[in-house]
Write an enzyme that holds these catalytic residues in place. Structure first.
Site, PDB file in Angstrom:
ATOM      1  N   SER A  46     -11.598   8.227  34.808  1.00 17.13           N
ATOM      2  CA  SER A  46     -10.881   8.235  36.077  1.00 17.13           C
ATOM      3  C   SER A  46      -9.393   8.485  35.866  1.00 17.13           C
ATOM      4  O   SER A  46      -9.006   9.537  35.388  1.00 17.13           O
ATOM      5  CB  SER A  46     -11.141   6.928  36.831  1.00 17.13           C
ATOM      6  OG  SER A  46     -10.640   6.989  38.137  1.00 17.13           O
ATOM      7  N   ASP A  52      -6.839  11.909  42.058  1.00 12.87           N
ATOM      8  CA  ASP A  52      -6.743  11.454  40.677  1.00 12.87           C
ATOM      9  C   ASP A  52      -7.597  12.377  39.804  1.00 12.87           C
ATOM     10  O   ASP A  52      -8.266  13.286  40.315  1.00 12.87           O
ATOM     11  CB  ASP A  52      -7.114   9.979  40.561  1.00 12.87           C
ATOM     12  CG  ASP A  52      -8.603   9.710  40.690  1.00 12.87           C
ATOM     13  OD1 ASP A  52      -9.318  10.548  41.268  1.00 12.87           O
ATOM     14  OD2 ASP A  52      -9.050   8.649  40.233  1.00 12.87           O
ATOM     15  N   ASP A 109     -10.456  12.538  38.246  1.00 11.64           N
ATOM     16  CA  ASP A 109     -11.867  12.843  38.494  1.00 11.64           C
ATOM     17  C   ASP A 109     -12.165  12.985  39.978  1.00 11.64           C
ATOM     18  O   ASP A 109     -13.329  13.076  40.376  1.00 11.64           O
ATOM     19  CB  ASP A 109     -12.781  11.804  37.846  1.00 11.64           C
ATOM     20  CG  ASP A 109     -12.676  10.420  38.469  1.00 11.64           C
ATOM     21  OD1 ASP A 109     -11.590  10.092  38.993  1.00 11.64           O
ATOM     22  OD2 ASP A 109     -13.664   9.666  38.436  1.00 11.64           O
ATOM     23  N   ASP A 161     -12.113  11.122  42.554  1.00  8.96           N
ATOM     24  CA  ASP A 161     -12.793  10.132  43.402  1.00  8.96           C
ATOM     25  C   ASP A 161     -11.804   9.303  44.216  1.00  8.96           C
ATOM     26  O   ASP A 161     -12.214   8.535  45.087  1.00  8.96           O
ATOM     27  CB  ASP A 161     -13.723   9.230  42.584  1.00  8.96           C
ATOM     28  CG  ASP A 161     -13.010   8.318  41.604  1.00  8.96           C
ATOM     29  OD1 ASP A 161     -11.803   8.515  41.355  1.00  8.96           O
ATOM     30  OD2 ASP A 161     -13.675   7.405  41.066  1.00  8.96           O
TER      31      ASP A 161
END
Length: 532
Positions: free
Chosen positions: A143, A286, A288, A290
């Site tokens: 992440s 961000d 990734d 999500d």
């Protein structure tokens, strides 16, 4: 080095399929080896996360192989052997390698595997697991962690993040897994284009209005750039300007100290672009994709909204167009304003523990569906029927749509925030973070607070609620209808930090209410810093 550590190192090296691990471990001091072999990585927020390094307490090929074998074993023990499994990965260092390795282990264990064709957003994997009725999904991602980290995120049926006892079952299976070089692997052909296309079309479908908006966008060196452009285009937004220096995936994240839109300075390039092109809204994803942070123009210049402010706006927007019963959810460390918004719309608000593994389950056992969930750390689930996790891309589409809807009524985002404050009281939020050397240090500080909790904060008498054993957190509340404070203190689930989440609510006219809230919040923050 103790004989036990020496034996563990030798055993690891004799079965590590990565030849670079031997050289890396050979260069470690005895203290470093003792730390790496003291314990394995443990399942935290839905999976494993840690630094890229050799040994059981790092993210590496051997750990990925053994973890995947363990997930396959747990699924098989639950009667799901041979089922569909989805594997994806982001653009971090070694993510593609780890993703392919995981897919090959699942295939060798007899599962039908969809290995994503390229680095994809994490919510695309959650969507595919849910849409395909898969038994599980794995996304290789850390992440918004620093560049040196990677991780292994696990979804089970419904595209839901795993919770206990599944995480403990997987850890127990890892402990009994074969040596990494003895775990079978079967080649897998990459696919998943249809699933990703369906995900983007669904993300675009959350839009409710028509009309243009000028958008400034950054994926912050992550995987979200092209996918976000596609979803926005499908939703009818074609006037999008991107931060070129941050658009291509780059696992070193060269323009930011931390690849997290919440970090000070991380969105500076985005806000500068938004001002230059006279955008209507700025969107930061961000790495990734999500999570989603929103920036807006104000009379004093551009600024990023907090996760709570975005949560209030989106929650109110979704509920304003909702017919019938509905559930919205936020976490114990998020603002309480969503509860007030829900009540005004005749909806039910559920407060959960931190993390989307709990938010995604907020409607379990209720007679109404979950329609929105958010956490203050810029995570938003705006389409739970499709993605039962935070999804930065669909949230970005809906946030842009909200700006268009407000403009159609002659309103702006700051106007909308003022309207919410008039209806529900001025709410201000902030956080105080204390970095510590280890999770053990954070736990020790929590123990000290439990032994002698303060009975006043900034002159306000407070009571404390201890959320153990459900989670390691203390909640301090106090005040009255005119002014109230709330402080939630907990160790971070992913980093060595002790975090304090502060909310102040003041009633009355906006200007004096905000002045009182700002002064009280500053005093509360000072008090928290003094005793954490």
């Amino acid at each position: 080095m103790t004989p036990t550590v020496r034996t563990a190192v030798q055993e690891w090296l004799s079965h590590d399929p990565d030849p670079a691990s031997a050289a890396e471990l050979a260069g470690c001091s005895e203290d470093e080896l003792a730390e790496r072999f003291a314990q394995p990585l443990t399942f935290g927020t839905a999976g494993l996360r840690g630094p890229l390094r050799a040994g059981p307490n790092g993210m590496n090929l051997a750990v990925v192989l053994r973890a995947t074998w363990a997930v396959a074993r747990v699924l098989t023990d639950r009667g799901l052997g041979g089922s569909q499994v989805v594997v994806g990965y982001d653009a971090r260092h070694r993510s593609a390698e780890f993703g392919r390795a995981a897919a090959e282990v699942f295939a060798a264990q007899g599962f039908s595997v969809t290995l994503m064709f390229a680095a994809v957003p994490t919510p695309a994997v959650a969507f595919a697991v849910r849409g395909m009725g898969a038994a599980a999904g794995v996304q290789i991602t850390a992440s918004h962690n620093p560049p040196q980290d990677n991780g292994y995120k696990v979804y089970f049926p419904g595209g839901l993040q795993i919770v206990s006892p599944t995480d403990r079952d997987i850890e127990h299976a890892i402990a009994s897994a074969p040596p990494a070089d003895q775990i079978p692997r079967t080649p897998v052909t990459a696919s998943g284009e249809d699933q990703v296309r369906a995900y983007l079309e669904r993300a675009a479908s959350v839009r409710r209005t028509t009309g243009p908006a000028r958008i400034a966008l950054t994926p912050m060196h992550g995987v979200g750039g092209e996918f976000a452009l596609d979803a926005l285009a499908l939703a009818g937004f074609d006037d999008v300007h991107v931060v070129q220096r941050q658009f291509a995936p780059d696992p070193d994240f060269p323009t930011v100290a931390f690849p997290n839109p919440e970090e000070p300075g991380a969105s500076d390039l985005l806000l500068a672009l938004a001002a230059d092109v006279d955008a209507d809204i700025a969107v930061a994803l961000d790495p990734d994709a999500d999570r989603c942070a929103i920036g807006v123009p104000t009379p004093d210049g551009w600024r990023m909204l907090s996760g709570d402010e975005t949560g209030w706006l989106i929650g109110d927007y979704i509920l304003s167009d909702r017919q019938g019963k509905a559930v919205v959810a936020s976490t114990v460390v998020s603002s309480r304003m969503l509860a007030s918004i829900a009540a005004a719309h005749g909806a039910r608000h559920v407060e959960t523990l931190t993390g989307f593994k709990w938010l995604a389950r907020a409607d379990e056992g209720l007679d109404a569906p979950l329609v929105y969930a958010y956490e203050e750390a810029i995570g938003h689930c705006v389409d739970p029927d499709a993605v039962r996790d935070k999804d930065g891309i669909s949230a970005a589409v809906l946030a842009c749509d909200l700006v268009v809807a407000l403009r159609g009524r002659g309103r702006t985002v700051p106007d909308a925030l003022d309207d919410l404050a008039r209806r529900h009281g001025v709410h201000t939020t902030t956080a105080v973070t204390r970095r510590v050397d280890s999770p053990q240090d954070a736990a020790a500080m929590m123990t000290r607070l439990r032994a002698a909790p303060p009975d006043t904060i900034a002159g306000v008498a407070v009571t404390v609620a201890d959320l153990q054993p459900r989670t390691d957190a203390l909640v301090f509340t106090g005040g009255d209808d005119a002014a109230s404070v709330r402080v939630v203190i907990r160790p971070s689930g992913t980093e060595p930090k002790l975090k304090s989440y502060i909310e102040v609510r003041c009633a009355g006219e906006l200007a004096p209410g905000r002045a009182r809230a700002a002064a009280l919040q500053e005093a509360v923050a000072a008090a928290v810093r003094a005793w954490t």
